[in-house]
Design an enzyme around this catalytic site. Structure first.
Site, PDB file in Angstrom:
ATOM      1  N   ASP A  44     -55.586 -16.866 -75.078  1.00 36.72           N
ATOM      2  CA  ASP A  44     -55.573 -16.956 -73.629  1.00 36.72           C
ATOM      3  C   ASP A  44     -56.955 -17.477 -73.352  1.00 36.72           C
ATOM      4  OD1 ASP A  44     -54.476 -16.466 -70.786  1.00 36.72           O
ATOM      5  OD2 ASP A  44     -56.089 -15.348 -70.999  1.00 36.72           O
TER       6      ASP A  44
ATOM      7  N   ILE B 258     -61.313 -17.556 -59.275  1.00 37.85           N
ATOM      8  CA  ILE B 258     -62.702 -18.265 -59.306  1.00 37.85           C
ATOM      9  C   ILE B 258     -62.546 -19.562 -58.977  1.00 37.85           C
ATOM     10  CG2 ILE B 258     -65.096 -18.237 -60.347  1.00 37.85           C
ATOM     11  CD1 ILE B 258     -64.204 -15.422 -61.898  1.00 37.85           C
TER      12      ILE B 258
ATOM     13  N   ALA C  94     -37.028 -22.222 -57.066  1.00 36.36           N
ATOM     14  CA  ALA C  94     -36.257 -22.145 -58.095  1.00 36.36           C
ATOM     15  C   ALA C  94     -36.752 -20.899 -58.779  1.00 36.36           C
ATOM     16  CB  ALA C  94     -36.571 -23.380 -59.106  1.00 36.36           C
TER      17      ALA C  94
ATOM     18  N   LYS D 235     -58.052 -21.480 -71.644  1.00 33.82           N
ATOM     19  CA  LYS D 235     -59.101 -21.606 -70.470  1.00 33.82           C
ATOM     20  C   LYS D 235     -60.261 -22.458 -70.926  1.00 33.82           C
ATOM     21  CE  LYS D 235     -57.083 -17.502 -68.382  1.00 33.82           C
ATOM     22  NZ  LYS D 235     -57.253 -16.147 -68.229  1.00 33.82           N
TER      23      LYS D 235
ATOM     24  N   THR E 167     -44.606 -12.747 -59.958  1.00 28.31           N
ATOM     25  CA  THR E 167     -45.709 -12.220 -58.767  1.00 28.31           C
ATOM     26  C   THR E 167     -46.640 -13.012 -58.427  1.00 28.31           C
ATOM     27  OG1 THR E 167     -45.728 -10.250 -60.473  1.00 28.31           O
ATOM     28  CG2 THR E 167     -47.622 -10.539 -58.956  1.00 28.31           C
TER      29      THR E 167
ATOM     30  N   GLU F  72     -49.517  -7.327 -71.996  1.00 33.03           N
ATOM     31  CA  GLU F  72     -48.197  -7.552 -72.293  1.00 33.03           C
ATOM     32  C   GLU F  72     -47.602  -6.545 -73.291  1.00 33.03           C
ATOM     33  OE1 GLU F  72     -46.200  -9.528 -70.661  1.00 33.03           O
ATOM     34  OE2 GLU F  72     -47.889 -10.674 -69.368  1.00 33.03           O
TER      35      GLU F  72
ATOM     36  N   ARG G 172     -34.630 -17.771 -61.704  1.00 31.62           N
ATOM     37  CA  ARG G 172     -33.409 -17.448 -62.517  1.00 31.62           C
ATOM     38  C   ARG G 172     -32.478 -16.468 -61.993  1.00 31.62           C
ATOM     39  NH1 ARG G 172     -36.192 -15.896 -68.327  1.00 31.62           N
ATOM     40  NH2 ARG G 172     -37.631 -15.192 -66.834  1.00 31.62           N
TER      41      ARG G 172
END
Length: 440
Positions: free
Chosen positions: A203, A138, A44, A207, A14, A192, A46
């Site tokens: 996550d 941001i 590149a 960050k 995406t 997910e 898959r």
């Protein structure tokens, strides 16, 4: 310089597809601001057969992103594969070794290998740029690294994960459970199939570690982040927060203290009047406290193809223009060793929800355990059990009921000790819920 900057895009998901489209759409504007053209010369991915809606005519296709990174057709590698190891790491290392600039959105890679990659970039005299890694669209990396150079930063905190903010927003506004909101988030593509990395705070921790290094000039220390997720938050906690004038957000907080830098990720009660409390849905926000500006809050999309591509293309424009500052704001050798402030020494207000038996002496016993550790209570709220039918003449049922405590500033260690003492005395019928309060 009029020679085009040749881009190799490693990863056409995406974000990668959005970058290709944005570079084509904004080619003239990028060329005008950078002083040279920018064009995609190699990609590149898959699957060559997948229809991504891209015009890749004249673009060289590589099945192996590492081969792309070494190609003579590429000046700047844009790594959008993801993950801390495997092809993502190999691709970035190969590009830096070959003297090519790197732009990446990969927070996991940076959190684990950022210092080593920054050294490699310095040794080759190329850029390692990662605006998209910390808060999507941001521009907080550029703000911390460049725009706030004249400021002393005391604290950086914010909503850094749109999935968690979406879930908490839905839970609050619609009274839904965590499980129901997570299911909706997965159906909408915000979460997910295995949501652990997001909802348990990892996550956000990656960050935050990046922002901490930029804010305080320290070596990146992802292992030093204390992490808690949102899966234990209940609709009752959100109702109580609302009653008390707060909202619950999953925050990443990096703060300079006398004992070092605190790095913590956890559900947090923030005053409804604060700017960060108004941020709902999948939106991200970062607040930076400084001596000169006092408080600066940046709000915007934290994820998604276009938002992330916006940050990636901004980095590409900087590379094209020759703006290649040290990755973490100063040479790696000038970064200071991190001094971790122990979480047990954290001091602040706390929301504590206890489940206790509705019988005489329990509230007094709870208050005594807090007082023994010099914890002052700002308020105590008790909600009677809604399903209780048998009550004594005082209105007590003996069934479990929630007892909510709001404390004045106290240390994490004192709070934990008092809760352990309550459990040892049989005052609690369930494990307690503890949420820290971040006041303005």
């Amino acid at each position: 310089m009029t020679q085009a900057l040749r881009l190799g895009i490693a990863g056409l998901g995406t974000v990668g597809a959005s970058v290709v489209r944005m570079v084509a759409r904004r080619a003239e504007a990028i060329s005008a601001t950078a002083g040279r053209p920018v064009r995609v010369t190699a990609v590149a991915a898959r699957d060559r057969t997948r229809d991504r809606g891209l015009d890749l005519q004249g673009v060289t296709w590589f099945d192996d992103p590492v081969a792309l990174a070494r190609s003579a057709e590429v000046d700047c590698v844009v790594e959008l594969i993801g993950g801390a190891e495997g092809k993502a790491r190999e691709t970035v290392e190969a590009a830096l070794s070959a003297g090519k600039h790197v732009v990446t959105a990969n927070k996991a890679l940076l959190a684990k290998h950022g210092p080593a990659l920054a050294r490699a970039a310095e040794a080759s005299g190329v850029a390692l740029a990662f605006e998209a890694s910390a808060a999507g669209g941001i521009p907080v990396v550029k703000a911390l690294r460049e725009a706030l150079a004249g400021n002393r930063i005391s604290r950086v905190y914010g909503i850094l994960n749109g999935t968690c903010n979406y879930i908490l927003s839905r839970m609050e506004l619609e009274g839904l459970t965590f499980e129901a909101c997570l299911k909706d988030a997965q159906a909408l593509g915000y979460a997910e199939a295995d949501p652990t990395f997001d909802v348990e705070g990892f996550d956000t921790a990656h960050k935050l570690a990046i922002l901490t290094s930029l804010a305080f000039g320290t070596e990146l220390d992802a292992e030093g982040v204390s992490v808690e997720g949102i899966s234990a938050i209940t609709p009752l906690d959100l109702r109580m927060a609302d009653e008390l004038g707060y909202r619950i957000k999953l925050l990443g907080v990096a703060e300079a203290t006398a004992g070092g830098v605190e790095q913590r990720v956890h559900p947090t009660m923030v005053p409804k009047s604060s700017a960060i409390a108004q941020v709902m849905g999948v939106t991200n926000a970062v607040t930076i406290d400084t001596d000169a500006l006092r408080e600066l809050t940046l709000i915007g999309p934290g994820a998604g193809g276009e938002a992330t591509a916006s940050a990636v293309v901004a980095d590409i424009a900087d590379v094209a223009a020759g703006r290649t500052p040290p990755a973490f704001g100063r040479p790696v050798a000038a970064l200071t060793a991190p001094v971790r402030a122990e979480m047990q020494r954290h001091e602040g207000g706390y929301y504590i929800r206890l489940t206790v038996h509705d019988r005489p002496g329990v509230a007094a016993g709870v208050a005594t355990k807090m007082a023994e550790r010099e914890i002052s209570l700002e308020s105590i709220l008790q909600h009677r059990s809604e399903n209780a039918v048998a009550r004594d003449r005082h209105g007590r049922s003996g069934l479990p009921v929630p007892l909510v405590l709001i404390t004045y500033a106290a240390t994490e260690a004192a709070i934990r000790e008092s809760l352990d003492a309550m459990a040892a005395d049989g005052l609690l019928s369930e494990p307690p819920q503890l949420i820290r309060i971040e006041r303005e």
